[in-house]
Motif scaffolding. Structure first.
Motif, PDB file in Angstrom:
ATOM      1  N   ARG A  57       0.809  -1.217   0.000  1.00  0.00           N
ATOM      2  CA  ARG A  57       0.000   0.000   0.000  1.00  0.00           C
ATOM      3  C   ARG A  57       0.847   1.274   0.000  1.00  0.00           C
ATOM      4  NH1 ARG A  57      -4.953   1.793  -1.642  1.00  0.00           N
ATOM      5  NH2 ARG A  57      -4.516   3.996  -1.460  1.00  0.00           N
ATOM      6  N   HIS A  58       2.030   1.229   0.602  1.00  0.00           N
ATOM      7  CA  HIS A  58       2.830   2.450   0.722  1.00  0.00           C
ATOM      8  C   HIS A  58       3.249   3.006  -0.639  1.00  0.00           C
ATOM      9  CE1 HIS A  58       6.258  -0.388   0.308  1.00  0.00           C
ATOM     10  NE2 HIS A  58       6.848   0.643  -0.255  1.00  0.00           N
ATOM     11  N   SER A  59       3.333   2.149  -1.653  1.00  0.00           N
ATOM     12  CA  SER A  59       3.752   2.627  -2.977  1.00  0.00           C
ATOM     13  C   SER A  59       2.599   2.644  -3.980  1.00  0.00           C
ATOM     14  CB  SER A  59       4.884   1.746  -3.516  1.00  0.00           C
ATOM     15  OG  SER A  59       4.496   0.389  -3.569  1.00  0.00           O
ATOM     16  N   PHE A  60       1.398   2.393  -3.523  1.00  0.00           N
ATOM     17  CA  PHE A  60       0.259   2.289  -4.437  1.00  0.00           C
ATOM     18  C   PHE A  60      -0.052   3.620  -5.124  1.00  0.00           C
ATOM     19  CE2 PHE A  60      -4.342   2.639  -5.234  1.00  0.00           C
ATOM     20  CZ  PHE A  60      -4.486   1.626  -6.163  1.00  0.00           C
ATOM     21  N   ASP A  61       0.000   4.718  -4.381  1.00  0.00           N
ATOM     22  CA  ASP A  61      -0.356   6.011  -4.974  1.00  0.00           C
ATOM     23  C   ASP A  61       0.601   6.363  -6.114  1.00  0.00           C
ATOM     24  OD1 ASP A  61      -2.463   6.244  -3.244  1.00  0.00           O
ATOM     25  OD2 ASP A  61      -1.441   7.579  -1.847  1.00  0.00           O
ATOM     26  N   TYR A  62       1.893   6.111  -5.917  1.00  0.00           N
ATOM     27  CA  TYR A  62       2.860   6.389  -6.982  1.00  0.00           C
ATOM     28  C   TYR A  62       2.601   5.478  -8.183  1.00  0.00           C
ATOM     29  CZ  TYR A  62       7.310   6.973  -9.419  1.00  0.00           C
ATOM     30  OH  TYR A  62       8.275   7.208 -10.368  1.00  0.00           O
ATOM     31  N   PHE A  63       2.328   4.206  -7.912  1.00  0.00           N
ATOM     32  CA  PHE A  63       2.005   3.259  -8.978  1.00  0.00           C
ATOM     33  C   PHE A  63       0.803   3.755  -9.774  1.00  0.00           C
ATOM     34  CE2 PHE A  63      -0.617  -0.590 -10.010  1.00  0.00           C
ATOM     35  CZ  PHE A  63       0.174  -1.081 -11.041  1.00  0.00           C
ATOM     36  N   HIS A  98      -6.940  -9.480  -1.649  1.00  0.00           N
ATOM     37  CA  HIS A  98      -6.623  -8.703  -0.445  1.00  0.00           C
ATOM     38  C   HIS A  98      -6.054  -9.652   0.603  1.00  0.00           C
ATOM     39  CE1 HIS A  98      -7.933  -5.881   3.051  1.00  0.00           C
ATOM     40  NE2 HIS A  98      -6.679  -5.688   2.699  1.00  0.00           N
ATOM     41  N   LEU A  99      -4.754  -9.570   0.806  1.00  0.00           N
ATOM     42  CA  LEU A  99      -4.076 -10.364   1.832  1.00  0.00           C
ATOM     43  C   LEU A  99      -3.938  -9.483   3.062  1.00  0.00           C
ATOM     44  CD1 LEU A  99      -2.489 -12.809   2.866  1.00  0.00           C
ATOM     45  CD2 LEU A  99      -0.463 -11.879   1.718  1.00  0.00           C
ATOM     46  N   THR A 100      -4.606  -9.855   4.137  1.00  0.00           N
ATOM     47  CA  THR A 100      -4.677  -9.000   5.307  1.00  0.00           C
ATOM     48  C   THR A 100      -4.404  -9.784   6.585  1.00  0.00           C
ATOM     49  OG1 THR A 100      -6.080  -7.412   6.492  1.00  0.00           O
ATOM     50  CG2 THR A 100      -7.172  -9.344   5.538  1.00  0.00           C
ATOM     51  N   ARG A 142      -7.255   0.090   5.857  1.00  0.00           N
ATOM     52  CA  ARG A 142      -8.418   0.951   5.615  1.00  0.00           C
ATOM     53  C   ARG A 142      -8.355   1.553   4.213  1.00  0.00           C
ATOM     54  NH1 ARG A 142      -7.445   4.555   9.257  1.00  0.00           N
ATOM     55  NH2 ARG A 142      -8.300   3.266  10.934  1.00  0.00           N
ATOM     56  N   ALA A 143      -7.154   1.926   3.791  1.00  0.00           N
ATOM     57  CA  ALA A 143      -6.993   2.514   2.458  1.00  0.00           C
ATOM     58  C   ALA A 143      -7.299   1.493   1.361  1.00  0.00           C
ATOM     59  CB  ALA A 143      -5.580   3.061   2.300  1.00  0.00           C
ATOM     60  N   TRP A 144      -6.878   0.248   1.543  1.00  0.00           N
ATOM     61  CA  TRP A 144      -7.207  -0.786   0.560  1.00  0.00           C
ATOM     62  C   TRP A 144      -8.723  -0.960   0.471  1.00  0.00           C
ATOM     63  CZ3 TRP A 144      -4.253  -1.666  -3.129  1.00  0.00           C
ATOM     64  CH2 TRP A 144      -2.885  -1.948  -3.008  1.00  0.00           C
ATOM     65  N   LEU A 145      -9.370  -1.051   1.627  1.00  0.00           N
ATOM     66  CA  LEU A 145     -10.819  -1.262   1.625  1.00  0.00           C
ATOM     67  C   LEU A 145     -11.548  -0.086   0.982  1.00  0.00           C
ATOM     68  CD1 LEU A 145     -11.284  -2.809   5.188  1.00  0.00           C
ATOM     69  CD2 LEU A 145     -11.349  -3.998   2.993  1.00  0.00           C
ATOM     70  N   ASP A 146     -11.068   1.122   1.250  1.00  0.00           N
ATOM     71  CA  ASP A 146     -11.682   2.302   0.635  1.00  0.00           C
ATOM     72  C   ASP A 146     -11.528   2.255  -0.888  1.00  0.00           C
ATOM     73  OD1 ASP A 146     -12.395   3.263   3.108  1.00  0.00           O
ATOM     74  OD2 ASP A 146     -10.757   4.716   3.252  1.00  0.00           O
ATOM     75  N   MET A 150     -15.437  -0.373  -6.924  1.00  0.00           N
ATOM     76  CA  MET A 150     -16.435  -1.442  -7.037  1.00  0.00           C
ATOM     77  C   MET A 150     -15.767  -2.791  -7.318  1.00  0.00           C
ATOM     78  SD  MET A 150     -19.656   0.459  -8.912  1.00  0.00           S
ATOM     79  CE  MET A 150     -18.695   1.074 -10.303  1.00  0.00           C
ATOM     80  N   ILE A 151     -14.706  -3.054  -6.558  1.00  0.00           N
ATOM     81  CA  ILE A 151     -13.969  -4.318  -6.648  1.00  0.00           C
ATOM     82  C   ILE A 151     -14.375  -5.211  -5.491  1.00  0.00           C
ATOM     83  CG2 ILE A 151     -11.678  -5.368  -6.412  1.00  0.00           C
ATOM     84  CD1 ILE A 151     -10.539  -2.831  -7.733  1.00  0.00           C
ATOM     85  N   GLN A 152     -14.697  -6.448  -5.791  1.00  0.00           N
ATOM     86  CA  GLN A 152     -14.940  -7.456  -4.761  1.00  0.00           C
ATOM     87  C   GLN A 152     -13.685  -8.327  -4.706  1.00  0.00           C
ATOM     88  OE1 GLN A 152     -17.734  -7.703  -2.719  1.00  0.00           O
ATOM     89  NE2 GLN A 152     -16.420  -9.136  -1.616  1.00  0.00           N
ATOM     90  N   PRO A 153     -12.761  -8.041  -3.792  1.00  0.00           N
ATOM     91  CA  PRO A 153     -11.498  -8.777  -3.798  1.00  0.00           C
ATOM     92  C   PRO A 153     -11.652 -10.202  -3.282  1.00  0.00           C
ATOM     93  CG  PRO A 153     -11.584  -7.364  -1.879  1.00  0.00           C
ATOM     94  CD  PRO A 153     -12.822  -7.055  -2.697  1.00  0.00           C
ATOM     95  N   TYR A 154     -10.701 -11.024  -3.667  1.00  0.00           N
ATOM     96  CA  TYR A 154     -10.584 -12.364  -3.090  1.00  0.00           C
ATOM     97  C   TYR A 154      -9.757 -12.198  -1.823  1.00  0.00           C
ATOM     98  CZ  TYR A 154      -9.512 -17.367  -2.741  1.00  0.00           C
ATOM     99  OH  TYR A 154      -9.388 -18.664  -2.309  1.00  0.00           O
ATOM    100  N   VAL A 155     -10.344 -12.503  -0.675  1.00  0.00           N
ATOM    101  CA  VAL A 155      -9.715 -12.196   0.610  1.00  0.00           C
ATOM    102  C   VAL A 155      -8.983 -13.408   1.169  1.00  0.00           C
ATOM    103  CG1 VAL A 155     -10.090 -11.384   2.966  1.00  0.00           C
ATOM    104  CG2 VAL A 155     -11.485 -10.465   1.093  1.00  0.00           C
ATOM    105  N   ILE A 156      -7.749 -13.192   1.589  1.00  0.00           N
ATOM    106  CA  ILE A 156      -6.952 -14.215   2.277  1.00  0.00           C
ATOM    107  C   ILE A 156      -6.500 -13.633   3.606  1.00  0.00           C
ATOM    108  CG2 ILE A 156      -4.830 -15.578   2.254  1.00  0.00           C
ATOM    109  CD1 ILE A 156      -5.007 -15.679  -0.761  1.00  0.00           C
TER     110      ILE A 156
END
Length: 249
Positions: free
Chosen positions: A87-93, A122-124, A181-185, A191-197
């Motif tokens: 998540r820390h590099s997601f905004d730049y990506f 989503h690996l959490t 929280r940022a991933w979930l937002d 409108m993504i339904q992630p596969y959760v692990i």
């Protein structure tokens, strides 16, 4: 036949992503998932992919070249390409995606445009305190991962004795909770339904979790049965002591 062209493991540090990525690679049918876009630096991305500089290309062409190379490496000769996103590099990506593909209006659509039909995973780790303690201990000791046989796999600093630091743990607790929280937002907004692990399930039954993900991708879940967990858990009495001490306040 694979249902997807790619998958992105959306996660945060100390959530079991190294274990999952290595097992997916060992399965031999799900590409080679890595953090191809780990740092907020386009030059670091290119260096990690052994791309020779091409100054004659436009910025958009350079980015297209980087993303195409990443897709090839992440496939590793398979039908599906695997990626890990911290998540820390997601905004730049996301910013680089927009520069490369300005036409789609959102990040998820740009990912699909460049990498095909995509499964978002989503690996959490539900126990954020344990995750934070794990992070602080690894940062202090310099040791981030061990091979299953006990040999060091990843060390980022010289060995040092870990020490309880409540402020550092609290800081990481806030940071890692914010990442989730940022991933979930983002999933909700896109409108993504992630596969959760979940980390606990992955840690307790890694082959079963791997098989479930392979099946979701449309790949043979039986390939998971021959894959042995390649990394060892680092949690020990120190982790348990720090968790108990943190909870006392």
């Amino acid at each position: 036949m694979a249902r997807y062209h790619s998958y992105f493991i959306c996660t945060s540090p100390r959530s079991g992503s190294t274990l999952l990525c290595k097992m997916l690679a060992e399965a031999g049918i799900a590409g080679r998932p890595r953090s191809y876009f780990h740092d907020a630096s386009r030059s670091d991305w290119a260096d990690g992919m052994n791309l020779v500089a091409a100054p004659e290309l436009t910025e958009q062409e350079q980015l297209a070249r980087v993303f195409a190379t990443a897709r090839t490496l992440a496939r590793n000769g398979n039908a599906v390409a695997g990626f890990r996103l911290q998540r820390h590099s997601f905004d730049y990506f996301a910013e680089q995606l927009a520069l490369c593909c300005p036409e789609p209006q959102d990040t998820a659509e740009r990912i699909r445009h460049l990498f095909g039909r995509t499964l978002f995973v989503h690996l959490t780790r539900q126990d954020k305190l344990a995750q934070s303690v794990s992070y602080v201990k690894a940062e202090q000791s310099g040791l981030w991962h061990r091979h299953a046989d006990g040999r060091e796999l990843e060390r980022l600093a010289p060995p040092a004795p870990p020490r309880f630091d409540r402020a550092a743990i609290a800081q990481q607790l806030e940071r890692l909770t914010g990442y989730d929280r940022a991933w979930l937002d983002w999933f909700r907004a896109a409108m993504i339904q992630p596969y959760v692990i979940g980390y606990d399930n992955l840690s307790a039954a890694p082959q079963e979790v791997l098989g479930g993900l392979l099946a979701e991708l449309g790949l043979d879940p039986g390939a998971a049965q021959t894959v042995q967990p390649p990394v060892a858990r680092l949690s020990d009495d120190i982790n348990r002591d720090w968790i108990a001490r943190f909870k006392q306040y």
